[in-house]
Write an enzyme that holds these catalytic residues in place. Structure first.
Site, PDB file in Angstrom:
ATOM      1  N   HIS A 113       0.839  -1.204   0.000  1.00  0.00           N
ATOM      2  CA  HIS A 113       0.000   0.000   0.000  1.00  0.00           C
ATOM      3  C   HIS A 113       0.875   1.255   0.000  1.00  0.00           C
ATOM      4  CE1 HIS A 113      -3.386   2.651   1.305  1.00  0.00           C
ATOM      5  NE2 HIS A 113      -2.427   3.253   2.004  1.00  0.00           N
ATOM      6  N   GLU A 114       1.857   1.279   0.897  1.00  0.00           N
ATOM      7  CA  GLU A 114       2.719   2.467   1.009  1.00  0.00           C
ATOM      8  C   GLU A 114       3.491   2.718  -0.283  1.00  0.00           C
ATOM      9  OE1 GLU A 114       0.967   2.982   4.425  1.00  0.00           O
ATOM     10  OE2 GLU A 114       2.204   4.433   3.359  1.00  0.00           O
ATOM     11  N   HIS A 117       1.775   4.712  -2.787  1.00  0.00           N
ATOM     12  CA  HIS A 117       1.945   6.153  -2.572  1.00  0.00           C
ATOM     13  C   HIS A 117       3.310   6.607  -3.090  1.00  0.00           C
ATOM     14  CE1 HIS A 117      -1.686   6.633  -0.243  1.00  0.00           C
ATOM     15  NE2 HIS A 117      -1.254   5.913   0.781  1.00  0.00           N
ATOM     16  N   HIS A 123      -5.222   7.640  -2.330  1.00  0.00           N
ATOM     17  CA  HIS A 123      -6.168   6.625  -1.860  1.00  0.00           C
ATOM     18  C   HIS A 123      -7.311   6.448  -2.849  1.00  0.00           C
ATOM     19  CE1 HIS A 123      -4.739   7.006   2.560  1.00  0.00           C
ATOM     20  NE2 HIS A 123      -4.143   5.999   1.929  1.00  0.00           N
TER      21      HIS A 123
HETATM   22  C1  LIG Z   1      -3.538   9.682   6.592  1.00  0.00           C
HETATM   23  C2  LIG Z   1      -2.523   8.600   6.361  1.00  0.00           C
HETATM   24  C3  LIG Z   1      -1.159   9.006   6.861  1.00  0.00           C
HETATM   25  C4  LIG Z   1      -2.997   7.324   7.061  1.00  0.00           C
HETATM   26  C5  LIG Z   1      -2.048   6.198   6.826  1.00  0.00           C
HETATM   27  C6  LIG Z   1      -1.940   5.844   5.334  1.00  0.00           C
HETATM   28  O1  LIG Z   1      -2.858   5.788   4.581  1.00  0.00           O
HETATM   29  N1  LIG Z   1      -0.707   5.567   4.960  1.00  0.00           N
HETATM   30  O2  LIG Z   1      -0.509   5.218   3.647  1.00  0.00           O
HETATM   31  C7  LIG Z   1      -2.484   4.942   7.513  1.00  0.00           C
HETATM   32  O3  LIG Z   1      -1.733   4.315   8.227  1.00  0.00           O
HETATM   33  N2  LIG Z   1      -3.733   4.553   7.321  1.00  0.00           N
HETATM   34  C8  LIG Z   1      -4.190   3.335   8.007  1.00  0.00           C
HETATM   35  C9  LIG Z   1      -5.653   3.492   8.274  1.00  0.00           C
HETATM   36  C10 LIG Z   1      -5.776   4.438   9.374  1.00  0.00           C
HETATM   37  N3  LIG Z   1      -6.029   3.872  10.492  1.00  0.00           N
HETATM   38  O4  LIG Z   1      -5.566   5.605   9.200  1.00  0.00           O
HETATM   39  C11 LIG Z   1      -3.937   2.151   7.142  1.00  0.00           C
HETATM   40  O5  LIG Z   1      -4.383   1.072   7.472  1.00  0.00           O
HETATM   41  N4  LIG Z   1      -3.214   2.336   6.016  1.00  0.00           N
HETATM   42  C12 LIG Z   1      -2.385   1.302   5.507  1.00  0.00           C
HETATM   43  C13 LIG Z   1      -3.036   0.325   4.610  1.00  0.00           C
HETATM   44  C14 LIG Z   1      -2.378  -0.874   4.471  1.00  0.00           C
HETATM   45  C15 LIG Z   1      -2.833  -1.867   3.637  1.00  0.00           C
HETATM   46  C16 LIG Z   1      -3.967  -1.698   2.911  1.00  0.00           C
HETATM   47  C17 LIG Z   1      -4.689  -0.547   3.021  1.00  0.00           C
HETATM   48  N5  LIG Z   1      -5.815  -0.429   2.294  1.00  0.00           N
HETATM   49  C18 LIG Z   1      -4.242   0.484   3.900  1.00  0.00           C
HETATM   50 ZN   LIG Z   2      -2.292   5.259   2.515  1.00  0.00          ZN
END
Ligand SMILES: CC(C)C[C@H](C(=O)NO)C(=O)N[C@@H](CC(N)=O)C(=O)NCc1cccc(N)c1
Ligand SMILES: [Zn+2]
Length: 158
Positions: A113-114, A117, A123
């Site tokens: 996922h990262e 980005h 997203h």
């Molecule tokens: C606003 C962003 C910095 C949030 C951060 C994110 O999207 N990082 O890519 C993040 O850690 N998001 C969490 C969700 C959250 N609690 O905010 C997440 O699970 N992202 C990673 C992820 C991993 C695998 C799959 C998906 N769909 C998402």
């Molecule tokens: Zn993300």
């Protein structure tokens, strides 16, 4: 969306989480990069102890990028869009339970996922997409990049 101007990119693993064997971290990184190189003209070469386009590291709370981590759960990781310096870099929250299976958070899935980005993807609002904002586990041995993500990355890198 910004994009890398070169197709051959380098990556570096700056440090390791103590929660997993190094070999398992290396493998998760390699697999996560393959998710994207499989559907684009991009190639990734690992470099050690020198500059790289994508630098992957595990960080704790305030790690000097104005986006401090928040302890277990919540924000799991973040990555910077393509560009010089910190561009493309991936920071993983060291306080998460990183695993190679379905417990805690699967390192391969979050890295994939990262790296989306890091390559320029934002997203997706498709709940089945890898780039959907929130994590959901898929067995790495059965993981296939969803069509929404393929469409997204191929719109950038053709
Ligand atoms: C606003 C962003 C910095 C949030 C951060 C994110 O999207 N990082 O890519 C993040 O850690 N998001 C969490 C969700 C959250 N609690 O905010 C997440 O699970 N992202 C990673 C992820 C991993 C695998 C799959 C998906 N769909 C998402
Ligand atoms: Zn993300």
């Amino acid at each position: 969306n910004p994009k890398w101007k070169r197709n051959h990119l380098t990556y570096r693993i700056l440090n390791y989480t103590p929660k997993m064997r190094r070999a398992d971290v290396d493998e998760a990184v390699r697999k996560a990069l393959h998710v994207w190189s499989n559907v684009t003209p991009l190639t990734f070469q690992r470099v050690e102890n020198k500059e790289a386009d994508i630098v992957i590291s595990f960080a704790y709370r305030d790690h000097r990028d104005n986006s401090p981590f928040d302890g277990p759960n919540g924000q799991l990781a973040h990555a910077f869009q393509p560009g010089e310096g910190i561009g493309g870099d991936v920071h993983m929250d060291e306080e998460e339970e990183w695993t190679r299976d379905g417990r805690g958070y699967n390192l391969f899935i979050v890295l994939a996922h990262e790296l989306g980005h890091s390559l320029g993807l934002s997203h997706s609002n498709d709940p089945g997409a890898l780039m959907y904002p929130t994590y959901s586990y898929t067995d790495p041995n059965e993981f296939h990049l969803p069509q929404d993500d393929i469409n997204g990355i191929q719109a950038i890198y053709g």
